[in-house]
Design an enzyme around this catalytic site. Structure first.
Site, PDB file in Angstrom:
ATOM      1  N   GLU A 244     -12.756  16.315 -46.740  1.00  0.00           N
ATOM      2  CA  GLU A 244     -12.442  16.903 -48.039  1.00  0.00           C
ATOM      3  C   GLU A 244     -13.425  16.461 -49.122  1.00  0.00           C
ATOM      4  O   GLU A 244     -13.929  17.280 -49.900  1.00  0.00           O
ATOM      5  CB  GLU A 244     -11.011  16.518 -48.436  1.00  0.00           C
ATOM      6  CG  GLU A 244     -10.526  17.155 -49.720  1.00  0.00           C
ATOM      7  CD  GLU A 244     -10.232  18.638 -49.575  1.00  0.00           C
ATOM      8  OE1 GLU A 244     -10.478  19.375 -50.548  1.00  0.00           O
ATOM      9  OE2 GLU A 244      -9.758  19.062 -48.496  1.00  0.00           O
ATOM     10  N   CYS A 359     -14.303   2.876 -50.763  1.00  0.00           N
ATOM     11  CA  CYS A 359     -14.250   3.861 -49.681  1.00  0.00           C
ATOM     12  C   CYS A 359     -14.849   3.340 -48.371  1.00  0.00           C
ATOM     13  O   CYS A 359     -16.011   2.923 -48.332  1.00  0.00           O
ATOM     14  CB  CYS A 359     -14.982   5.121 -50.119  1.00  0.00           C
ATOM     15  SG  CYS A 359     -15.090   6.393 -48.852  1.00  0.00           S
TER      16      CYS A 359
END
Length: 410
Positions: A244, A359
């Site tokens: 995404e 992340c």
């Protein structure tokens, strides 16, 4: 005298007519003022908003700040996201060993060295998709034909998910990030995706392959170190985040670059890999697709920029504002950090977060984006938008910024 000023609503709308790539204008004003301020979110609560680069880093590295969504006072982004996390909470929404141990298990699969080793395979995927673009009709939607397939194919190969199921997980991922989704819709989507991944894990437990889900099944599930549900939730996080975010960066980055032909020419003609790597960091900084802020809560009283944040008070880190901070990203033009400059030294941006929760897949994203932007404009030097920028459908209705469609021609 009692201050009766009502806290501004957050998040606020971008000024698309001025520039669809810029954060909402009030953030710049608040950042210049320097102090933290209260904002009002969907449930009526008033967490603290942090807008300066230095302060955001200070919060994210503070020992008493928590990412645990179960803590009272945590400022959820919406009722739907709160419901989804209640059903499908992952280690990224946890602290301490609950976060550190699963992250350590996955870290070996996402090291910079391993991701660099995938560069040739990513190049093959990118070249193949561009071949299909050039052989097909135009104009074409770059999102569906290129931006979405590149990271989807790659994360499927890494995890061991059949790409033939991409319609399923892409559809469910959109439910997760759509601001219009209801709690019931996001919970149902989480249930469906967990069930799908759990079925894959079952199959790999009996007949493993050379992929991340197989390794988790063999090393964690089969010995009883993790449950089937835990492995499936881990897979959900990797699968949804793994396609995404990069897909949105590819499409949004292309749209931004096509408005700057000087920058495109630099990318297209340079033989310097350092310039390409720097360009990707600058695009990550400039666009900052996580545009509703990282959410945290204080577990003890803490002080940031002269403001006392009390135990149990929520905190929102405005990454897009921090990435436009002139103290962190000075520029040679009057626009400063509001300009896209692929020669800028921007590696210290906050697009991937900061601290222990940053992340996990950032090295994969970097390699994907380097291959994409190092190839797309070389292979298609006349690439151009097929519709005016003010007619592009930007994702104001999603928690991850991007474009719903990007029609291009050449």
């Amino acid at each position: 005298m009692l201050d009766t000023t009502e806290a501004p609503v957050f998040p606020m709308q971008r000024d698309v007519a001025r520039c669809p790539f810029d954060p909402p204008a009030p953030l710049a004003e608040w950042r210049r003022e320097g102090a933290l301020r209260r904002v009002r979110i969907w449930d009526g609560s008033e967490p603290w908003l942090v807008t300066r680069h230095e302060d955001i880093r200070a919060v994210l590295s503070h020992p008493t700040i928590s990412a645990d969504t179960d803590n009272p006072g945590y400022p959820h982004s919406s009722a739907a996201i709160k419901a989804r996390r209640a059903r499908a909470k992952t280690f990224f929404q946890m602290d301490g060993p609950e976060h550190d141990d699963p992250r350590r298990i996955l870290a070996r699969d996402f090291t910079a060295k391993r991701m660099q080793a995938l560069r040739d395979r990513i190049q093959q995927i990118v070249d193949s998709l561009i071949d299909e673009l050039l052989a097909g009709p135009k104009p074409v939607d770059l999102v569906e034909a290129f931006a979405l397939p590149v990271p989807s194919l790659m994360i499927c190969e890494l995890l061991g998910v059949p790409y033939t199921d991409h319609d399923l997980f892409q559809r469910l991922s959109k439910v997760f990030v759509a601001k219009t989704s209801s709690p019931e819709q996001t919970t149902a989507a989480a249930e469906e995706l967990i069930g799908f991944i759990a079925g894959l894990v079952d199959a790999k437990s009996a007949d493993p392959g050379d992929d991340v889900l197989s390794r988790l099944a063999v090393e964690q599930l089969n010995p009883g170190l993790m449950t089937r549900e835990e492995v499936a939730r881990m897979g959900l996080l990797l699968l949804t985040a793994g396609h995404e975010t990069s897909a949105n960066m590819i499409a949004l980055g292309t749209a931004a670059l096509l408005g700057r032909p000087d920058q495109v020419e630099l990318l297209r003609t340079s033989e310097d890999p350092a310039l390409l790597a720097g360009a990707v960091e600058e695009l990550l900084r400039y666009l900052t697709i996580v545009h509703s802020g990282l959410r945290r809560v204080a577990t003890q009283d803490m002080e940031i920029a002269g403001t006392i944040i009390r135990q149990g008070e929520g905190v929102i880190l405005s990454l897009d504002s921090g990435n436009r901070d002139t103290s962190a990203f000075p520029g040679d033009t009057a626009e400063g950090p509001d300009a896209l400059d692929i020669t800028r030294q921007a590696r210290h941006h906050l697009a991937f977060g900061f601290g222990v929760h940053q992340c996990l897949g950032q090295q994969l994203a970097r390699v994907e984006l380097q291959v994409v932007f190092g190839t797309l404009f070389r292979r298609i030097p006349t690439l151009a938008l097929a519709e005016p920028l003010d007619e592009v459908a930007f994702k104001h209705d999603m928690s991850i910024y991007g474009v719903h469609r990007l029609m291009v021609t050449w």
